[in-house]
Design a protein around this motif. Sequence first.
Motif, PDB file in Angstrom:
ATOM      1  N   THR A  84     -49.921 -67.492   5.820  1.00 51.41           N
ATOM      2  CA  THR A  84     -50.198 -67.091   7.203  1.00 51.41           C
ATOM      3  C   THR A  84     -50.968 -65.777   7.244  1.00 51.41           C
ATOM      4  OG1 THR A  84     -48.255 -68.236   8.080  1.00 51.41           O
ATOM      5  CG2 THR A  84     -49.161 -66.445   9.409  1.00 51.41           C
ATOM      6  N   GLU A  85     -50.490 -64.798   6.493  1.00 52.96           N
ATOM      7  CA  GLU A  85     -51.183 -63.503   6.476  1.00 52.96           C
ATOM      8  C   GLU A  85     -52.602 -63.651   5.928  1.00 52.96           C
ATOM      9  OE1 GLU A  85     -50.579 -58.873   4.983  1.00 52.96           O
ATOM     10  OE2 GLU A  85     -49.028 -60.379   4.546  1.00 52.96           O
ATOM     11  N   TYR A  86     -52.748 -64.453   4.887  1.00 54.61           N
ATOM     12  CA  TYR A  86     -54.070 -64.645   4.301  1.00 54.61           C
ATOM     13  C   TYR A  86     -55.002 -65.356   5.281  1.00 54.61           C
ATOM     14  CZ  TYR A  86     -57.494 -65.139   0.572  1.00 54.61           C
ATOM     15  OH  TYR A  86     -58.632 -65.039  -0.197  1.00 54.61           O
ATOM     16  N   PHE A  87     -54.531 -66.423   5.900  1.00 60.00           N
ATOM     17  CA  PHE A  87     -55.366 -67.183   6.831  1.00 60.00           C
ATOM     18  C   PHE A  87     -55.804 -66.328   8.023  1.00 60.00           C
ATOM     19  CE2 PHE A  87     -53.776 -71.781   5.826  1.00 60.00           C
ATOM     20  CZ  PHE A  87     -54.268 -71.649   4.543  1.00 60.00           C
ATOM     21  N   VAL A  88     -54.873 -65.524   8.521  1.00 52.06           N
ATOM     22  CA  VAL A  88     -55.198 -64.690   9.686  1.00 52.06           C
ATOM     23  C   VAL A  88     -56.147 -63.567   9.309  1.00 52.06           C
ATOM     24  CG1 VAL A  88     -54.242 -63.085  11.394  1.00 52.06           C
ATOM     25  CG2 VAL A  88     -53.058 -65.241  10.902  1.00 52.06           C
ATOM     26  N   ARG A  89     -55.836 -62.841   8.232  1.00 52.03           N
ATOM     27  CA  ARG A  89     -56.624 -61.658   7.880  1.00 52.03           C
ATOM     28  C   ARG A  89     -57.967 -62.007   7.239  1.00 52.03           C
ATOM     29  NH1 ARG A  89     -53.848 -57.169   8.893  1.00 52.03           N
ATOM     30  NH2 ARG A  89     -51.584 -57.032   8.570  1.00 52.03           N
ATOM     31  N   LYS A  90     -57.995 -63.011   6.373  1.00 49.83           N
ATOM     32  CA  LYS A  90     -59.217 -63.338   5.637  1.00 49.83           C
ATOM     33  C   LYS A  90     -60.101 -64.347   6.362  1.00 49.83           C
ATOM     34  CE  LYS A  90     -58.187 -60.820   2.004  1.00 49.83           C
ATOM     35  NZ  LYS A  90     -58.997 -59.645   1.577  1.00 49.83           N
ATOM     36  N   PHE A  91     -59.482 -65.310   7.041  1.00 47.94           N
ATOM     37  CA  PHE A  91     -60.249 -66.379   7.664  1.00 47.94           C
ATOM     38  C   PHE A  91     -60.334 -66.258   9.185  1.00 47.94           C
ATOM     39  CE2 PHE A  91     -58.671 -69.290   4.007  1.00 47.94           C
ATOM     40  CZ  PHE A  91     -59.613 -68.726   3.137  1.00 47.94           C
ATOM     41  N   GLY A  92     -59.493 -65.411   9.790  1.00 50.90           N
ATOM     42  CA  GLY A  92     -59.489 -65.287  11.241  1.00 50.90           C
ATOM     43  C   GLY A  92     -58.945 -66.509  11.944  1.00 50.90           C
ATOM     44  N   ILE A  93     -58.037 -67.241  11.276  1.00 48.69           N
ATOM     45  CA  ILE A  93     -57.469 -68.468  11.813  1.00 48.69           C
ATOM     46  C   ILE A  93     -56.182 -68.160  12.570  1.00 48.69           C
ATOM     47  CG2 ILE A  93     -56.373 -70.662  11.165  1.00 48.69           C
ATOM     48  CD1 ILE A  93     -58.308 -70.791   8.807  1.00 48.69           C
ATOM     49  N   SER A  94     -55.976 -68.814  13.709  1.00 48.79           N
ATOM     50  CA  SER A  94     -54.743 -68.674  14.464  1.00 48.79           C
ATOM     51  C   SER A  94     -53.684 -69.611  13.882  1.00 48.79           C
ATOM     52  CB  SER A  94     -54.985 -69.017  15.936  1.00 48.79           C
ATOM     53  OG  SER A  94     -53.787 -68.954  16.679  1.00 48.79           O
ATOM     54  N   VAL A  95     -52.510 -69.052  13.568  1.00 49.87           N
ATOM     55  CA  VAL A  95     -51.469 -69.802  12.856  1.00 49.87           C
ATOM     56  C   VAL A  95     -50.172 -69.821  13.663  1.00 49.87           C
ATOM     57  CG1 VAL A  95     -50.066 -69.911  10.752  1.00 49.87           C
ATOM     58  CG2 VAL A  95     -52.469 -69.209  10.618  1.00 49.87           C
ATOM     59  N   GLY A  96     -49.529 -70.984  13.689  1.00 58.05           N
ATOM     60  CA  GLY A  96     -48.193 -71.129  14.244  1.00 58.05           C
ATOM     61  C   GLY A  96     -47.232 -71.567  13.155  1.00 58.05           C
ATOM     62  N   ILE A  97     -45.946 -71.291  13.341  1.00 60.35           N
ATOM     63  CA  ILE A  97     -44.933 -71.617  12.335  1.00 60.35           C
ATOM     64  C   ILE A  97     -43.718 -72.235  13.011  1.00 60.35           C
ATOM     65  CG2 ILE A  97     -43.390 -70.700  10.557  1.00 60.35           C
ATOM     66  CD1 ILE A  97     -45.396 -68.356  10.234  1.00 60.35           C
ATOM     67  N   ILE A  98     -43.270 -73.371  12.486  1.00 54.98           N
ATOM     68  CA  ILE A  98     -42.015 -73.993  12.910  1.00 54.98           C
ATOM     69  C   ILE A  98     -41.108 -74.058  11.690  1.00 54.98           C
ATOM     70  CG2 ILE A  98     -40.907 -76.080  13.804  1.00 54.98           C
ATOM     71  CD1 ILE A  98     -43.552 -76.742  15.211  1.00 54.98           C
ATOM     72  N   THR A  99     -39.920 -73.463  11.792  1.00 56.01           N
ATOM     73  CA  THR A  99     -38.973 -73.513  10.674  1.00 56.01           C
ATOM     74  C   THR A  99     -37.825 -74.445  11.019  1.00 56.01           C
ATOM     75  OG1 THR A  99     -37.599 -71.661  11.421  1.00 56.01           O
ATOM     76  CG2 THR A  99     -39.519 -71.129  10.061  1.00 56.01           C
ATOM     77  N   ASN A 100     -37.308 -75.127   9.997  1.00 53.77           N
ATOM     78  CA  ASN A 100     -36.128 -75.978  10.132  1.00 53.77           C
ATOM     79  C   ASN A 100     -35.007 -75.412   9.272  1.00 53.77           C
ATOM     80  OD1 ASN A 100     -36.742 -79.255  11.112  1.00 53.77           O
ATOM     81  ND2 ASN A 100     -38.421 -77.785  10.959  1.00 53.77           N
ATOM     82  N   ASP A 101     -33.859 -75.156   9.867  1.00 56.46           N
ATOM     83  CA  ASP A 101     -32.648 -74.792   9.134  1.00 56.46           C
ATOM     84  C   ASP A 101     -31.526 -75.700   9.609  1.00 56.46           C
ATOM     85  OD1 ASP A 101     -32.927 -72.678   7.205  1.00 56.46           O
ATOM     86  OD2 ASP A 101     -33.449 -71.344   8.852  1.00 56.46           O
ATOM     87  N   VAL A 102     -30.577 -75.955   8.744  1.00 58.20           N
ATOM     88  CA  VAL A 102     -29.497 -76.872   9.104  1.00 58.20           C
ATOM     89  C   VAL A 102     -28.486 -76.227  10.046  1.00 58.20           C
ATOM     90  CG1 VAL A 102     -27.603 -78.275   8.206  1.00 58.20           C
ATOM     91  CG2 VAL A 102     -29.766 -78.190   6.972  1.00 58.20           C
ATOM     92  N   VAL A 103     -28.086 -74.984   9.763  1.00 61.17           N
ATOM     93  CA  VAL A 103     -27.001 -74.385  10.542  1.00 61.17           C
ATOM     94  C   VAL A 103     -27.342 -73.035  11.179  1.00 61.17           C
ATOM     95  CG1 VAL A 103     -25.180 -75.539   9.235  1.00 61.17           C
ATOM     96  CG2 VAL A 103     -26.026 -73.324   8.452  1.00 61.17           C
ATOM     97  N   SER A 104     -28.549 -72.534  10.977  1.00 57.55           N
ATOM     98  CA  SER A 104     -28.890 -71.224  11.544  1.00 57.55           C
ATOM     99  C   SER A 104     -30.390 -71.128  11.751  1.00 57.55           C
ATOM    100  CB  SER A 104     -28.433 -70.098  10.610  1.00 57.55           C
ATOM    101  OG  SER A 104     -29.277 -70.033   9.462  1.00 57.55           O
ATOM    102  N   ASN A 105     -30.808 -70.026  12.374  1.00 60.62           N
ATOM    103  CA  ASN A 105     -32.228 -69.720  12.537  1.00 60.62           C
ATOM    104  C   ASN A 105     -32.669 -68.654  11.549  1.00 60.62           C
ATOM    105  OD1 ASN A 105     -33.623 -71.305  14.410  1.00 60.62           O
ATOM    106  ND2 ASN A 105     -32.641 -70.275  16.138  1.00 60.62           N
ATOM    107  N   TYR A 106     -32.053 -68.621  10.386  1.00 58.85           N
ATOM    108  CA  TYR A 106     -32.299 -67.539   9.435  1.00 58.85           C
ATOM    109  C   TYR A 106     -33.780 -67.415   9.080  1.00 58.85           C
ATOM    110  CZ  TYR A 106     -32.126 -64.657   5.247  1.00 58.85           C
ATOM    111  OH  TYR A 106     -32.348 -63.661   4.339  1.00 58.85           O
ATOM    112  N   ASP A 107     -34.419 -68.535   8.706  1.00 59.76           N
ATOM    113  CA  ASP A 107     -35.820 -68.463   8.275  1.00 59.76           C
ATOM    114  C   ASP A 107     -36.730 -68.027   9.412  1.00 59.76           C
ATOM    115  OD1 ASP A 107     -35.287 -69.125   5.662  1.00 59.76           O
ATOM    116  OD2 ASP A 107     -35.662 -71.254   5.924  1.00 59.76           O
ATOM    117  N   ALA A 108     -36.470 -68.519  10.618  1.00 56.08           N
ATOM    118  CA  ALA A 108     -37.282 -68.116  11.769  1.00 56.08           C
ATOM    119  C   ALA A 108     -37.135 -66.621  12.032  1.00 56.08           C
ATOM    120  CB  ALA A 108     -36.882 -68.920  13.000  1.00 56.08           C
ATOM    121  N   MET A 109     -35.915 -66.116  11.918  1.00 57.93           N
ATOM    122  CA  MET A 109     -35.694 -64.681  12.137  1.00 57.93           C
ATOM    123  C   MET A 109     -36.389 -63.852  11.070  1.00 57.93           C
ATOM    124  SD  MET A 109     -31.757 -64.405  13.533  1.00 57.93           S
ATOM    125  CE  MET A 109     -31.022 -65.320  12.176  1.00 57.93           C
TER     126      MET A 109
END
Length: 209
Positions: A22-47
């Motif tokens: 994400t950092e590379y795509f945004v900084r080097k390529f100027g691409i807009s990036v979205g992220i969806i994370t899946n966790d079984v019991v928490s939002n740990y990765d999203a946080m």
Amino acid sequence: MMKIGVLGPVGSGKTTLIEFLTEYFVRKFGISVGIITNDVVSNYDAMRVYENLVIRKKIIPKENVVGLVTGGCPHTAIREDPSMNLRALEKLTRRTKVEVVFIESGGDNVMSTFSSLLADYTIYVLDTSAGDKYPGKGGLGISESDLLVINKIDLAPYVGADLEKMRNDAEKVRKGKPTVFVSLKTGEGVDSLINILREELAIEGILRI
């Protein structure tokens, strides 16, 4: 818009890979990036993504991160019944314009894959500290993913993992599909990873090379 599914065992480095790309795509390529994370019991990765990329580095806006709690088998939410992720994708693209969306699965086994409704391109992540047997075990995730990333190669000497064995096994199982060996900590192999994804972004019309 290109939807990139990222899957692999717990602790293999999926979230770290997504943050790096994400950092590379945004900084080097100027691409807009979205992220969806899946966790079984928490939002740990999203946080974690929110803290690193939104708050600390200010790489993407907060509306570009969506965290899902699947509450069950992690690969069900990305393959058998991806409706939760499809709704999240619709919500994300309705509130912000993105060119690339990373969809991170929860921890998966070697048989996990993404539904074609959800991902245009899939990356399966393994790490050397889990042992050098995994590429040779096969499974749909390893054999059918568009790109296999073998991560944490800097740890191989400490866990007795034979990288050449992993390379040979991956070639046999994947039948010509690309595999890259990387250390996101030291940067080794990152150029090969970026070059492969740069070509895919060009094919999708997102990037010119």
